[in-house]
Design a protein around this motif. Sequence first.
Motif, PDB file in Angstrom:
ATOM      1  N   TYR A  43       0.638  -1.299   0.222  1.00  0.00           N
ATOM      2  CA  TYR A  43       0.056   0.124   0.075  1.00  0.00           C
ATOM      3  C   TYR A  43       0.766   1.186  -0.068  1.00  0.00           C
ATOM      4  CZ  TYR A  43      -3.585  -3.411   1.455  1.00  0.00           C
ATOM      5  OH  TYR A  43      -4.479  -4.514   1.368  1.00  0.00           O
ATOM      6  N   VAL A  56      -0.667   3.069   5.376  1.00  0.00           N
ATOM      7  CA  VAL A  56      -1.262   2.002   6.366  1.00  0.00           C
ATOM      8  C   VAL A  56      -1.565   2.855   7.462  1.00  0.00           C
ATOM      9  CG1 VAL A  56      -1.189   0.201   7.807  1.00  0.00           C
ATOM     10  CG2 VAL A  56      -0.540  -0.053   5.510  1.00  0.00           C
ATOM     11  N   ILE A 114      -3.100   2.437  11.303  1.00  0.00           N
ATOM     12  CA  ILE A 114      -3.224   1.378  12.329  1.00  0.00           C
ATOM     13  C   ILE A 114      -4.275   1.833  13.334  1.00  0.00           C
ATOM     14  CG2 ILE A 114      -1.970   0.179  14.053  1.00  0.00           C
ATOM     15  CD1 ILE A 114       0.470   0.732  12.499  1.00  0.00           C
ATOM     16  N   CYS A 147      -5.043   1.188   3.204  1.00  0.00           N
ATOM     17  CA  CYS A 147      -5.303   0.123   4.150  1.00  0.00           C
ATOM     18  C   CYS A 147      -5.642   0.375   5.494  1.00  0.00           C
ATOM     19  CB  CYS A 147      -4.390  -1.166   3.952  1.00  0.00           C
ATOM     20  SG  CYS A 147      -4.763  -2.489   5.361  1.00  0.00           S
ATOM     21  N   LEU A 173      -5.746  -1.268   9.130  1.00  0.00           N
ATOM     22  CA  LEU A 173      -5.708  -2.219  10.165  1.00  0.00           C
ATOM     23  C   LEU A 173      -5.980  -2.254  11.320  1.00  0.00           C
ATOM     24  CD1 LEU A 173      -1.666  -3.395   9.499  1.00  0.00           C
ATOM     25  CD2 LEU A 173      -3.485  -4.251   8.349  1.00  0.00           C
ATOM     26  N   ARG A 221      -8.735  -4.239   6.975  1.00  0.00           N
ATOM     27  CA  ARG A 221      -8.307  -5.335   7.166  1.00  0.00           C
ATOM     28  C   ARG A 221      -8.655  -5.730   8.642  1.00  0.00           C
ATOM     29  NH1 ARG A 221      -4.751  -8.236   3.622  1.00  0.00           N
ATOM     30  NH2 ARG A 221      -3.906  -9.298   5.125  1.00  0.00           N
ATOM     31  N   VAL A 273       1.889  -6.855   5.724  1.00  0.00           N
ATOM     32  CA  VAL A 273       1.706  -5.924   4.439  1.00  0.00           C
ATOM     33  C   VAL A 273       2.853  -4.857   4.500  1.00  0.00           C
ATOM     34  CG1 VAL A 273      -0.659  -5.796   4.767  1.00  0.00           C
ATOM     35  CG2 VAL A 273       0.573  -4.174   6.083  1.00  0.00           C
ATOM     36  N   SER A 308       4.261  -0.744   3.175  1.00  0.00           N
ATOM     37  CA  SER A 308       3.582   0.481   2.827  1.00  0.00           C
ATOM     38  C   SER A 308       4.460   1.618   2.963  1.00  0.00           C
ATOM     39  CB  SER A 308       2.509   0.717   3.833  1.00  0.00           C
ATOM     40  OG  SER A 308       1.927   2.085   3.676  1.00  0.00           O
ATOM     41  N   VAL A 322       2.961   5.010   7.177  1.00  0.00           N
ATOM     42  CA  VAL A 322       2.417   4.429   8.207  1.00  0.00           C
ATOM     43  C   VAL A 322       1.699   5.545   9.208  1.00  0.00           C
ATOM     44  CG1 VAL A 322       2.792   3.095  10.595  1.00  0.00           C
ATOM     45  CG2 VAL A 322       3.734   2.123   8.547  1.00  0.00           C
TER      46      VAL A 322
END
Length: 483
Positions: free
Chosen positions: A4, A7, A9, A30, A32, A167, A191, A193, A196
């Motif tokens: 990605y 990401v 989090i 994405c 997570l 996800r 994953v 990226s 982050v």
Amino acid sequence: MYSYDVVVIGAGVVGCAIARELSRYKLRICVLEKELDVAYGNSSRNTGMLHAGFTYKPGSLKAICAVEGNREFNQIARELDVPFRRSGKVVVGFTDTDYNNILKYKSIGELNGVDGLEIIDKKQLSQIEPNARGEFAMYSPMSGILDPIQYTIALAENAHQNGVHFRFNSEVLGLKTDNSHYQITTNNGMVTSRWVINSAGMYSTKISDMLGITGYVTRGFKGEYYVLDKKAGIGLRTPVYPAPNEKGGFATHATITIDGNVLVGPDSYITEGKEDYSTTREHLSGLVKDSSQMFDKVRPEFFIRTFAGIRWKLVNPDTGEVQDFVLERREDAPHAINLVGIESPGITCALPLARRVVQKMQEIDSLISNPDFCPYRKGITRFSELSLEEKEKLVRDNPLYGEIACRCESVTKAEILQAIHNPLGVHTVAGIKNRTRATMGRCQGGYCETRITKMIQEELNISEKEVLYQHKDSYMFVGKVRG
């Protein structure tokens, strides 16, 4: 391995707001989340207030983002189709000390740019909120009430429809970087990226440490709540708060929810448990004692549920003093945005914080606008809130609107089916509850929970042993009672 551009989090309200804001750009994104749905942490365990911004230090990120988020929320609620009411708020007092403390916060609010704050007398208080008790009050017309879970779901669904990948059941276990990409190890695979974003809420210091940004300390301030039946909320229009104490905090308050229940709480005490959501007789008894002087319907016949939430505040490790929100990008971790200590008023501040995350990224990265971005999202239509004519039309078009699955909240089978087939692919009983309010009424699921689990089984073609309540391994059944 999935790759990605960004990401995020954490799928609490701030993480989902960041995802939505990032989806305005041409990025592979994405989110997570260690849980099986969005808003399973503290984003769902709070009073549901849209704060005006009169309790935060002038010039702080909390104050700036609270006022900004408050002013824009009418538009945001329309875009995302989430229930919201600018209810106002009264902060009531009885003594000279209360009066001086209220004046202090009125002054802070005015410095922060909060509109419309005024001191009102007992007669005016009675006119604004007849159920409130107090000799005087500060009235904040810009304060509002919303459903924090519905709001988080709406942010996530809008982000998803604009291309964001969620996800779930993906807890971050490790982070490594080669200075161009991050390798992110989860319990559900790896994953990579370029960027982050740490929006892990109560676990933000853990992720910050993984990023090499160490030294932050958070402390959990736990608060317990009673949920009162809607009958207790009849006639209550405005949240009722007590005057702030000498330390600047608010004791137990009574807040009408957007759906008509009343929340009594929270109190505040230190906890070490990251997910210590238990409630206790001692603290619940304290809620009744503290709140009864300002709201007269805190009585056992109205109690239907209890819950707890935890405000993970960033503190000075030496003095224990609570610090401002942290939102940073550091040169030693240039492609990481670190958010730490994002507690109340995180819901009000979510989108303003998200925009500042994008600004931090744009300092070193050129982001290309997504011409297909759509800010609008349509939620599940609530049958109980429609006119008779509208209900009749829906039943003609779809007879399942004529079958009630949850009697207390008048939720139909058609609504349950829409929730089962939600855009994020969440199939837990709690996920259905959060999207429809089924099981949230007086009987707390006594009538409808088995009906909902049966519909989940039939729609997904799974056995009763596969139906989960909320978390991983929270199985509803271990087998059949009768063979």
